[in-house]
Scaffold this motif. Structure first.
Motif, short mmCIF file in Angstrom:
data_model
loop_
_atom_site.label_atom_id
_atom_site.label_comp_id
_atom_site.label_asym_id
_atom_site.label_seq_id
_atom_site.Cartn_x
_atom_site.Cartn_y
_atom_site.Cartn_z
N HIS A 138 -4.41 -9.96 -1.21
CA HIS A 138 -3.99 -8.67 -0.67
C HIS A 138 -4.75 -8.32 0.60
CE1 HIS A 138 -7.29 -6.77 -3.24
NE2 HIS A 138 -7.50 -6.22 -2.07
N ILE A 139 -4.09 -7.56 1.45
CA ILE A 139 -4.64 -7.04 2.70
C ILE A 139 -4.48 -5.53 2.63
CG2 ILE A 139 -4.34 -6.87 5.19
CD1 ILE A 139 -5.53 -9.50 4.47
N GLY A 140 -5.56 -4.76 2.87
CA GLY A 140 -5.49 -3.35 2.54
C GLY A 140 -5.19 -3.26 1.05
N PHE A 141 -4.26 -2.42 0.68
CA PHE A 141 -3.77 -2.40 -0.71
C PHE A 141 -2.34 -2.91 -0.78
CE2 PHE A 141 -7.12 0.82 -2.07
CZ PHE A 141 -7.78 -0.09 -2.88
N ASN A 142 -1.98 -3.82 0.12
CA ASN A 142 -0.69 -4.51 0.04
C ASN A 142 -0.85 -5.65 -0.96
OD1 ASN A 142 1.00 -3.24 2.32
ND2 ASN A 142 -0.96 -3.70 3.31
N GLU A 143 -0.45 -5.37 -2.20
CA GLU A 143 -0.64 -6.31 -3.30
C GLU A 143 0.49 -7.35 -3.32
OE1 GLU A 143 -3.30 -6.12 -5.03
OE2 GLU A 143 -3.83 -4.08 -5.59
N PRO A 144 0.22 -8.53 -3.91
CA PRO A 144 1.30 -9.51 -4.11
C PRO A 144 2.46 -8.88 -4.87
CG PRO A 144 -0.83 -10.50 -4.59
CD PRO A 144 -1.08 -9.03 -4.41
N ALA A 145 3.67 -9.09 -4.36
CA ALA A 145 4.86 -8.47 -4.96
C ALA A 145 6.10 -9.19 -4.48
CB ALA A 145 4.92 -6.99 -4.57
N ASP A 146 7.23 -8.82 -5.04
CA ASP A 146 8.50 -9.43 -4.62
C ASP A 146 8.90 -8.95 -3.23
OD1 ASP A 146 8.71 -10.84 -6.97
OD2 ASP A 146 9.89 -9.28 -7.97
N SER A 147 8.39 -7.79 -2.82
CA SER A 147 8.67 -7.28 -1.48
C SER A 147 7.48 -6.45 -1.03
CB SER A 147 9.95 -6.43 -1.48
OG SER A 147 9.79 -5.29 -2.31
N LEU A 148 7.36 -6.26 0.29
CA LEU A 148 6.28 -5.47 0.87
C LEU A 148 6.87 -4.40 1.76
CD1 LEU A 148 3.83 -8.34 1.95
CD2 LEU A 148 3.65 -6.89 -0.08
N LYS A 149 6.21 -3.24 1.81
CA LYS A 149 6.64 -2.17 2.70
C LYS A 149 5.94 -2.34 4.04
CE LYS A 149 7.87 1.18 -0.85
NZ LYS A 149 7.65 2.55 -1.38
N ALA A 150 6.67 -2.06 5.11
CA ALA A 150 6.16 -2.32 6.44
C ALA A 150 5.15 -1.27 6.91
CB ALA A 150 7.31 -2.41 7.44
N ARG A 151 5.39 -0.01 6.59
CA ARG A 151 4.57 1.07 7.14
C ARG A 151 3.65 1.66 6.08
NH1 ARG A 151 5.09 -1.35 11.46
NH2 ARG A 151 7.15 -1.33 12.41
N THR A 152 2.82 2.59 6.51
CA THR A 152 1.87 3.22 5.59
C THR A 152 2.63 3.85 4.42
OG1 THR A 152 0.40 3.67 7.46
CG2 THR A 152 0.00 4.90 5.44
N HIS A 153 2.15 3.59 3.21
CA HIS A 153 2.90 3.98 2.03
C HIS A 153 1.99 4.16 0.82
CE1 HIS A 153 2.46 -0.39 1.84
NE2 HIS A 153 2.60 -0.29 0.53
N ARG A 154 2.55 4.76 -0.21
CA ARG A 154 1.87 4.95 -1.49
C ARG A 154 2.07 3.71 -2.34
NH1 ARG A 154 2.42 10.59 -4.76
NH2 ARG A 154 1.00 10.16 -6.52
N VAL A 155 1.05 3.31 -3.08
CA VAL A 155 1.13 2.08 -3.86
C VAL A 155 0.41 2.26 -5.20
CG1 VAL A 155 -0.97 1.15 -2.78
CG2 VAL A 155 0.69 -0.42 -3.80
N THR A 156 0.94 1.62 -6.23
CA THR A 156 0.26 1.54 -7.52
C THR A 156 -0.63 0.31 -7.52
OG1 THR A 156 2.10 2.63 -8.67
CG2 THR A 156 0.57 1.34 -10.02
N LEU A 157 -1.90 0.49 -7.85
CA LEU A 157 -2.86 -0.60 -7.75
C LEU A 157 -2.79 -1.52 -8.96
CD1 LEU A 157 -6.01 1.34 -6.47
CD2 LEU A 157 -4.29 0.11 -5.14
N LEU A 158 -2.95 -2.81 -8.70
CA LEU A 158 -3.08 -3.76 -9.79
C LEU A 158 -4.44 -3.57 -10.45
CD1 LEU A 158 -1.71 -7.05 -8.14
CD2 LEU A 158 -0.48 -5.40 -9.56
N GLU A 159 -4.51 -3.97 -11.72
CA GLU A 159 -5.78 -3.82 -12.45
C GLU A 159 -6.89 -4.63 -11.78
OE1 GLU A 159 -6.47 -1.63 -14.82
OE2 GLU A 159 -4.44 -0.96 -14.39
N SER A 160 -6.55 -5.76 -11.16
CA SER A 160 -7.57 -6.57 -10.49
C SER A 160 -8.18 -5.81 -9.31
CB SER A 160 -6.97 -7.89 -10.01
OG SER A 160 -5.88 -7.67 -9.12
N SER A 161 -7.36 -5.04 -8.61
CA SER A 161 -7.87 -4.26 -7.49
C SER A 161 -8.71 -3.08 -7.97
CB SER A 161 -6.72 -3.76 -6.61
OG SER A 161 -6.12 -4.84 -5.94
N ARG A 162 -8.31 -2.47 -9.09
CA ARG A 162 -9.13 -1.40 -9.65
C ARG A 162 -10.48 -1.95 -10.10
NH1 ARG A 162 -5.85 1.98 -13.94
NH2 ARG A 162 -7.44 3.56 -13.44
#
Length: 243
Positions: A138-162
């Motif tokens: 991950h970069i910032g809080f852009n977590e591995p996922a099926d898709s990524l949002k391009a701009r600043t956004h709200r995200v639910t954190l993975l337990e590994s990041s917590r």
């Protein structure tokens, strides 16, 4: 992508500090993108030391932090605003209001993300984005996922990041907020230059996959392959699978 190999974390911070100092000497009004976490602490110490020695001036600099937790205010010791004040902002002459961090207590997180994007645009974009790398890519809080949002956004954190942020919350992952706001990969890739700082053997497989593997949303850092001016500064442990 330029790969700069260093012996240890101190050397990584030394080289990154050289890059930041070089930019500020050439462009005193530079706009910086700044990370948090354990990796950049030594970098911030070096920048503060250079400022104290009269070698570095932040008075015209503007900065934007990558992310912030949702639900905690700037006075919370675990907030990224608190982190930045402690490790950098209170130690240099950054003009009041020029160090931008998302507001974790904003009543409308989506509106706060849009406001942040507007501030970045109004500043003329980010000249140098400094990043860390999560073990899962991950970069910032852009977590591995099926898709990524391009701009600043709200995200639910993975337990590994917590879990990775538990040190700022008394060592208890359950105390780490479940959500955050983060710059998207599109916002990050709009920066004119990018520095990625990586230390530790646990990051070695991720570094190798990021550099040699496919560009995939399952490894957000792989999108850095698409940028024209990226420098990966890593220590010997982190680089052990790419030498």
């Amino acid at each position: 992508m330029i790969i700069s190999l260093c012996d240890d974390p101190q050397d990584v911070a030394d080289l990154a500090a050289q890059r930041v100092a070089g930019l500020l000497h050439d462009s005193p009004r530079a706009v910086l993108g700044l990370p948090t976490g354990r990796t950049p602490i030594v970098l911030y110490d070096l920048l503060a030391q250079q400022h104290a020695a009269g070698q570095l001036d932040f008075s015209q600099v503007e900065s934007f932090n990558l992310d912030e937790f949702v639900g905690i205010g700037q006075d919370h010791p675990g907030s990224y605003r608190s982190y930045m004040q402690r490790y950098l902002f209170d130690r240099v002459n950054l003009t009041n209001g020029q160090g931008h961090v998302l507001d974790g207590l904003a009543p409308d997180a989506d509106a706060e993300c849009a406001r942040f994007e507007q501030l970045i645009d109004a500043a003329g974009g980010i000249d140098l984005m400094i990043l860390g790398l999560g073990a899962n890519g991950h970069i910032g809080f852009n977590e591995p996922a099926d898709s990524l949002k391009a701009r600043t956004h709200r995200v639910t954190l993975l337990e590994s990041s917590r879990a990775a942020n538990a040190g700022f919350f008394g060592g208890d992952p359950a105390q780490v907020p479940a959500e955050a706001m983060t710059m998207g990969m599109g916002t990050i890739l709009k920066a004119r230059r990018i520095l990625l700082l990586v230390t530790g053997a646990e990051k070695a497989p991720t570094v190798a996959a990021m550099i040699r593997g496919a560009v995939t949303t399952q490894l957000p850092a792989s999108f850095l392959q698409l940028h024209d001016e990226v420098e990966v500064i890593c220590d010997a442990d982190a680089a052990s699978q790419i030498r």
